[in-house]
Design a protein around this motif. Structure first.
Motif, PDB file in Angstrom:
ATOM      1  N   LYS A   1     -40.615 -12.748   8.056  1.00  0.00           N
ATOM      2  CA  LYS A   1     -40.174 -11.630   7.449  1.00  0.00           C
ATOM      3  C   LYS A   1     -40.210 -11.729   6.037  1.00  0.00           C
ATOM      4  O   LYS A   1     -39.830 -12.770   5.375  1.00  0.00           O
ATOM      5  CB  LYS A   1     -38.736 -11.161   7.533  1.00  0.00           C
TER       6      LYS A   1
ATOM      7  N   LYS B   1     -38.112 -10.598   3.383  1.00  0.00           N
ATOM      8  CA  LYS B   1     -36.710 -10.197   3.319  1.00  0.00           C
ATOM      9  C   LYS B   1     -36.696  -9.165   2.036  1.00  0.00           C
ATOM     10  O   LYS B   1     -35.699  -8.286   2.107  1.00  0.00           O
ATOM     11  CB  LYS B   1     -35.684 -11.070   3.179  1.00  0.00           C
TER      12      LYS B   1
ATOM     13  N   ARG C   1     -37.034  -5.411   2.778  1.00  0.00           N
ATOM     14  CA  ARG C   1     -36.434  -4.715   3.766  1.00  0.00           C
ATOM     15  C   ARG C   1     -35.435  -3.313   3.296  1.00  0.00           C
ATOM     16  O   ARG C   1     -34.969  -3.430   2.235  1.00  0.00           O
ATOM     17  CB  ARG C   1     -35.423  -5.492   4.327  1.00  0.00           C
ATOM     18  N   LYS C   2     -35.743  -2.165   3.811  1.00  0.00           N
ATOM     19  CA  LYS C   2     -35.539  -0.984   3.604  1.00  0.00           C
ATOM     20  C   LYS C   2     -34.607  -0.453   4.948  1.00  0.00           C
ATOM     21  O   LYS C   2     -35.207  -0.454   5.865  1.00  0.00           O
ATOM     22  CB  LYS C   2     -36.397   0.090   2.945  1.00  0.00           C
ATOM     23  N   LYS C   3     -33.528   0.466   4.464  1.00  0.00           N
ATOM     24  CA  LYS C   3     -32.850   1.154   5.816  1.00  0.00           C
ATOM     25  C   LYS C   3     -33.821   2.448   5.999  1.00  0.00           C
ATOM     26  O   LYS C   3     -34.271   3.153   5.213  1.00  0.00           O
ATOM     27  CB  LYS C   3     -31.478   1.437   4.984  1.00  0.00           C
TER      28      LYS C   3
ATOM     29  N   HIS D   1     -39.022   2.321  -2.046  1.00  0.00           N
ATOM     30  CA  HIS D   1     -39.577   1.227  -1.301  1.00  0.00           C
ATOM     31  C   HIS D   1     -41.262   1.055  -2.163  1.00  0.00           C
ATOM     32  O   HIS D   1     -41.423   1.758  -2.744  1.00  0.00           O
ATOM     33  CB  HIS D   1     -39.939   1.658   0.148  1.00  0.00           C
TER      34      HIS D   1
ATOM     35  N   GLU E   1     -37.030  -2.654  12.669  1.00  0.00           N
ATOM     36  CA  GLU E   1     -36.018  -3.642  13.387  1.00  0.00           C
ATOM     37  C   GLU E   1     -35.053  -2.636  13.670  1.00  0.00           C
ATOM     38  O   GLU E   1     -34.517  -1.614  13.306  1.00  0.00           O
ATOM     39  CB  GLU E   1     -35.314  -4.387  12.286  1.00  0.00           C
TER      40      GLU E   1
ATOM     41  N   THR F   1     -37.199  -6.476  16.961  1.00  0.00           N
ATOM     42  CA  THR F   1     -38.092  -6.072  15.798  1.00  0.00           C
ATOM     43  C   THR F   1     -39.300  -5.779  16.512  1.00  0.00           C
ATOM     44  O   THR F   1     -39.841  -6.335  17.492  1.00  0.00           O
ATOM     45  CB  THR F   1     -38.377  -7.179  14.800  1.00  0.00           C
TER      46      THR F   1
ATOM     47  N   PHE G   1     -34.097  -0.677  10.401  1.00  0.00           N
ATOM     48  CA  PHE G   1     -34.615  -1.067   9.064  1.00  0.00           C
ATOM     49  C   PHE G   1     -36.265  -1.395   9.233  1.00  0.00           C
ATOM     50  O   PHE G   1     -36.778  -1.591  10.299  1.00  0.00           O
ATOM     51  CB  PHE G   1     -33.948  -2.405   8.666  1.00  0.00           C
TER      52      PHE G   1
ATOM     53  N   TYR H   1     -39.485  -3.670   7.357  1.00  0.00           N
ATOM     54  CA  TYR H   1     -39.648  -4.384   6.150  1.00  0.00           C
ATOM     55  C   TYR H   1     -41.024  -5.167   6.454  1.00  0.00           C
ATOM     56  O   TYR H   1     -41.798  -5.027   7.698  1.00  0.00           O
ATOM     57  CB  TYR H   1     -38.719  -5.513   5.928  1.00  0.00           C
TER      58      TYR H   1
ATOM     59  N   TYR I   1     -43.776  -8.259   6.787  1.00  0.00           N
ATOM     60  CA  TYR I   1     -44.034  -9.483   7.099  1.00  0.00           C
ATOM     61  C   TYR I   1     -45.265 -10.117   7.001  1.00  0.00           C
ATOM     62  O   TYR I   1     -46.429  -9.552   6.649  1.00  0.00           O
ATOM     63  CB  TYR I   1     -43.702  -9.468   8.781  1.00  0.00           C
TER      64      TYR I   1
END
Length: 505
Positions: free
Chosen positions: A151, A153, A156-158, A177, A188, A222, A253, A255, A257
């Motif tokens: 990931k 990290k 990562r966005k909601k 973003h 996720e 995920t 979430f 994100y 990778y």
């Protein structure tokens, strides 16, 4: 997603003459129209599975090395040939070449490992026989990258949607973003304790003190996807959502990778794999004929396995986009008990098992715990099955069993409650389409989670071997097949022929 929209569905059915199921209507052009419930949930497009999402045929990779069997142990003989191919540069399509094993019997005392991309192991059908002679529990042939996806990290966005329904292929995220077309992302789904309680998985230890209650951390799943398009805060991706994200019970979430440790474009084909065994219940020998670990875009075709304790094909959690076609697992050797005889086992995502045969397996077509979807089992048969096929263990999401025939046993998705170490609910968004089994065990989890049995032949039940009676899942056309004959083929053909790359809700 229960029967709340039955009247609406019936109205649609009356308006449209050409139909398949009430949830999948054929329009005047013979194309599928998906009927949504009042929250937007629908049957997802399961076709994003297999080698390159089934958009490419399995290639005929040129032979670069040919060997014949030698007397005694062939482990180094074969491994050295593999290593020689791995030393070659990849061509423009990413292939180093195929290793052809000529007809004959190859005794192999150990594990054969393929650790670089672009390698194919090929035999001359059932005339090429590799015998795993090791007397310890082990894998036999392993395609293996060096590391799992990682990931990023910082990206990562909601997900800001209050409700993300099953079947959609987009989400809304925080405005700050930097996602773009082509990004490899993970979606996720992070549940909370209220979700655990709603499912009734917060009290497993009350009925068996040895079992552990579910926790949100253990059931955070995920799903790997590819970004197809970005429209401001809307992120559009390839494969659909297969487990709803309701903000009452879960956060979402997204994100980026990276996956530098994977291998790609690898396969095994046209070969027989046998294991040594000392007796019917002997387990000190090879367990898995072929395993894929940290592999993206691979295949196993016409692999004929005998005498292994666990599986013909085992797709590990880190692997994705694997096609398994026309393979057989027969004559398992070992104790007929838990954790054994899973003929075709999926732990990864976006994989396709088709045209296969399992004989006398316990769970011939099966997934493990907390498996992300979609995954598809298509047009395959279980002969003299010794137990049920379907999602096993805990909360697999987005499974399609399409034209699966289970001879002598059952196909099911259920609340397994205290079975094993406390399996609980085995799955959600699971579709049984035109399948045949002695019993079709179809239960619905609480809330908006749904499982379907459409056009299936067999006694439909809502009580299994291991858990309580639960509400029936969605059942339609009991004991009468529906059109299209195959949901997977229909969805795939429409996606490819109509260039349906995504759905914008």
């Amino acid at each position: 997603m229960k029967n709340k929209f039955t009247l609406f569905v019936c109205f649609i059915s009356l308006m449209l003459k050409a139909q398949t199921s009430e949830l999948l209507v054929l329009d005047i052009n013979g194309e599928l129209t998906y009927v949504e419930d009042e929250k937007g949930n629908r049957i997802p497009d399961y076709s994003y599975v297999g080698y390159h999402h089934s958009e490419k045929a399995i290639p005929n990779v040129p032979v670069r090395k040919t060997i014949s069997p030698t007397a005694g142990d062939n482990l180094n003989h074969i491994q050295n040939a593999i290593d020689e191919l791995e030393a070659l540069p990849s061509d423009s399509d990413g292939f180093r070449g195929a290793l052809l094993l000529k007809a004959g019997v190859y005794k192999v005392n150990g594990i054969l490992k393929i650790k670089k991309s672009g390698i194919v192991i090929r035999g001359e059908g059932k005339s090429t026989i590799l015998i795993a002679t090791q007397k310890v529990q082990s894998n036999f042939i392993v395609f293996e990258g060096v590391a799992n996806p990682e990931k990023i990290k910082s990206s990562r966005k909601k997900i800001t949607d209050s409700y993300v329904p099953v079947g959609v292929q987009s989400v809304i995220v925080e405005k700050s973003h930097n996602f773009k077309e082509g990004d490899a992302v993970m979606i996720e789904r992070k549940p909370n304790q209220a979700w655990i309680k709603m499912l009734g998985m917060d009290n497993l230890s009350q009925t068996d003190p040895d079992d552990k209650n579910w926790t949100p951390e253990k059931y955070t799943v995920t799903y790997r996807r590819k970004v197809l398009k970005v429209i401001e805060s809307k992120i559009i991706f390839d494969a659909p959502i297969v487990d709803l994200i309701d903000s009452t019970y879960a956060e979402g979430f997204i994100y980026k990778y990276s996956w530098n440790g994977k291998i790609e474009e690898v396969g095994i084909e046209n070969i027989q794999l046998d294991s040594y065994y000392a007796s019917e219940e002997d387990e000190n020998h090879a367990w898995n004929a072929v395993s894929f670990k940290n592999v993206e875009n691979g295949w196993a075709t016409k692999v004929y396995a005998n005498y292994f304790t666990y599986s013909c094909i085992n797709i590990e959690r880190s692997s994705m986009k694997i096609t398994v076609d026309t393979c057989e697992m027969r004559n398992h050797k070992g104790v007929v008990w838990g954790g054994r005889m899973y003929s075709f086992n999926i732990l990864g995502e976006q994989n396709l098992i088709k045209n296969c045969i399992g004989e006398k397996g316990r769970h011939d077509y099966v997934t493990g715990a907390v498996v992300a979807g979609p995954n598809v089992f298509f047009k395959s048969k279980s002969i003299k099955a010794q137990s049920i096929s379907g999602p096993h263990h805990r909360w697999a999401s987005g499974l399609l069993f399409d034209n699966i025939e289970i001879e002598g046993n059952n196909l099911g998705v259920e609340n397994r409650r205290n079975s094993g170490s406390g399996h609980g609910w085995a799955g959600t968004t699971c579709m049984f389409w035109n399948c045949t089994a002695e019993e079709i065990l179809i239960q619905d989890p609480p809330g908006d989670h749904t499982n379907w049995a459409i056009g299936c032949v067999g006694k439909h039940v809502n009580k299994g071997c291991c858990g309580p009676i639960e509400p029936y899942g969605y059942i339609e056309s009991k004991n009468t097949n529906v059109k299209p004959e195959s949901l997977f083929e229909k969805q795939l053909n429409e996606r490819l022929n109509l260039n349906l790359k995504y759905t914008i809700p």
